[in-house]
Design a protein around this motif. Structure first.
Motif, PDB file in Angstrom:
ATOM      1  N   ASN A  53      35.474  38.046  30.171  1.00  0.00           N
ATOM      2  CA  ASN A  53      35.305  37.591  28.793  1.00  0.00           C
ATOM      3  C   ASN A  53      36.637  37.683  28.085  1.00  0.00           C
ATOM      4  OD1 ASN A  53      32.523  36.893  28.466  1.00  0.00           O
ATOM      5  ND2 ASN A  53      32.052  39.052  28.749  1.00  0.00           N
ATOM      6  N   TYR A  54      37.087  36.576  27.559  1.00  0.00           N
ATOM      7  CA  TYR A  54      38.380  36.527  26.884  1.00  0.00           C
ATOM      8  C   TYR A  54      38.263  37.152  25.497  1.00  0.00           C
ATOM      9  CZ  TYR A  54      42.761  34.748  25.058  1.00  0.00           C
ATOM     10  OH  TYR A  54      44.011  34.650  24.504  1.00  0.00           O
ATOM     11  N   ALA A  55      39.112  38.156  25.251  1.00  0.00           N
ATOM     12  CA  ALA A  55      39.122  38.843  23.956  1.00  0.00           C
ATOM     13  C   ALA A  55      40.519  38.769  23.332  1.00  0.00           C
ATOM     14  CB  ALA A  55      38.691  40.295  24.137  1.00  0.00           C
ATOM     15  N   GLY A  56      41.291  37.771  23.727  1.00  0.00           N
ATOM     16  CA  GLY A  56      42.627  37.607  23.173  1.00  0.00           C
ATOM     17  C   GLY A  56      43.715  38.254  24.000  1.00  0.00           C
ATOM     18  N   LEU A  57      43.356  38.957  25.057  1.00  0.00           N
ATOM     19  CA  LEU A  57      44.332  39.622  25.912  1.00  0.00           C
ATOM     20  C   LEU A  57      44.348  38.948  27.279  1.00  0.00           C
ATOM     21  CD1 LEU A  57      43.339  43.281  25.013  1.00  0.00           C
ATOM     22  CD2 LEU A  57      45.339  42.044  24.194  1.00  0.00           C
ATOM     23  N   LYS A  58      45.533  38.507  27.691  1.00  0.00           N
ATOM     24  CA  LYS A  58      45.661  37.816  28.969  1.00  0.00           C
ATOM     25  C   LYS A  58      45.777  38.821  30.105  1.00  0.00           C
ATOM     26  CE  LYS A  58      47.752  33.760  26.998  1.00  0.00           C
ATOM     27  NZ  LYS A  58      48.877  32.860  26.961  1.00  0.00           N
ATOM     28  N   PRO A  59      45.374  38.437  31.302  1.00  0.00           N
ATOM     29  CA  PRO A  59      45.534  39.313  32.465  1.00  0.00           C
ATOM     30  C   PRO A  59      47.014  39.587  32.722  1.00  0.00           C
ATOM     31  CG  PRO A  59      44.176  37.415  33.007  1.00  0.00           C
ATOM     32  CD  PRO A  59      44.748  37.173  31.654  1.00  0.00           C
ATOM     33  N   GLU A  60      47.269  40.713  33.349  1.00  0.00           N
ATOM     34  CA  GLU A  60      48.636  41.062  33.735  1.00  0.00           C
ATOM     35  C   GLU A  60      48.644  41.384  35.218  1.00  0.00           C
ATOM     36  OE1 GLU A  60      51.948  44.399  32.592  1.00  0.00           O
ATOM     37  OE2 GLU A  60      50.831  43.499  30.952  1.00  0.00           O
ATOM     38  N   VAL A  61      49.747  41.024  35.874  1.00  0.00           N
ATOM     39  CA  VAL A  61      49.896  41.234  37.306  1.00  0.00           C
ATOM     40  C   VAL A  61      51.138  42.085  37.536  1.00  0.00           C
ATOM     41  CG1 VAL A  61      50.290  40.095  39.523  1.00  0.00           C
ATOM     42  CG2 VAL A  61      48.813  39.014  37.809  1.00  0.00           C
ATOM     43  N   LEU A  62      51.008  43.089  38.395  1.00  0.00           N
ATOM     44  CA  LEU A  62      52.133  43.945  38.774  1.00  0.00           C
ATOM     45  C   LEU A  62      52.155  44.010  40.296  1.00  0.00           C
ATOM     46  CD1 LEU A  62      54.403  45.976  38.001  1.00  0.00           C
ATOM     47  CD2 LEU A  62      52.636  47.747  38.029  1.00  0.00           C
ATOM     48  N   ILE A  63      53.288  43.622  40.869  1.00  0.00           N
ATOM     49  CA  ILE A  63      53.430  43.618  42.328  1.00  0.00           C
ATOM     50  C   ILE A  63      54.298  44.808  42.732  1.00  0.00           C
ATOM     51  CG2 ILE A  63      54.260  42.304  44.320  1.00  0.00           C
ATOM     52  CD1 ILE A  63      53.871  39.778  42.453  1.00  0.00           C
ATOM     53  N   ILE A  64      53.782  45.632  43.647  1.00  0.00           N
ATOM     54  CA  ILE A  64      54.471  46.838  44.090  1.00  0.00           C
ATOM     55  C   ILE A  64      54.974  46.627  45.518  1.00  0.00           C
ATOM     56  CG2 ILE A  64      54.256  49.323  44.520  1.00  0.00           C
ATOM     57  CD1 ILE A  64      53.800  48.692  41.593  1.00  0.00           C
TER      58      ILE A  64
END
Length: 168
Positions: A53-64
């Protein structure tokens, strides 16, 4: 960072499911979601879908280390092994995900939520976590040792990054 991955939007759950068929797994709750996306890690070719559910915050991706990929969206944190495509861990909190802070010198990932703070290792294990009564507004890591938090009620907190011990 955005050169490392791309996010594709799909209008409906059916469109995402059709694209994912035999290609990648979908995480999140398809039944209650209003946003359907796929995340493609360009270097490895790893891809997965997310529904939320979109609440104004986009997904974030972190690659380790070009191995694990952390994905934060809605109230969920995923840690996935890109090579094996196996879900290492999935953690859900009671508040919305904000962002990751990668502390490379300690091999830790700090996860900031609206009302929660979580510190994880590269294996997807939670080292420690804490909830707050008010919304986290300001946060930073100082000298790779201390996490500073300031909430909307003006309360400020300092914690040892490794142990979670409160510093007065």
């Amino acid at each position: 960072m955005h050169n490392e991955f791309e996010i594709k939007n799909y209008g409906t759950a059916e469109n995402l499911i059709s694209q994912a068929q035999n290609n990648f797994l979908i995480y999140g709750n398809l039944d209650d979601a209003d946003r359907f996306e796929s995340i493609n890690i360009l270097k490895s070719g790893f891809e997965c879908g997310i529904a939320y559910n979109y609440a104004g915050l986009k997904p974030e991706v972190l690659i380790i280390n070009n191995k694990e990929v952390y994905i934060g969206f809605d109230k969920t944190i995923l840690c996935i092994d890109q090579e094996t495509k196996q879900l290492i861990s999935e953690n859900k909190m009671g508040s919305l995900f904000y962002e990751f802070i990668h502390v490379t010198t300690k091999s830790l990932v700090v996860v900031i939520f609206e009302l929660d703070l979580m510190v994880m290792n590269y294996k997807g294990d939670i080292i420690w976590s804490i909830g707050f009564r008010d919304i986290i507004e300001v946060f930073d890591v100082e000298q790779n040792e201390i996490i500073n938090i300031k909430c909307s009620d003006e309360e400020e907190f300092k914690f040892n990054l490794l142990t979670g011990q409160y510093i007065s």
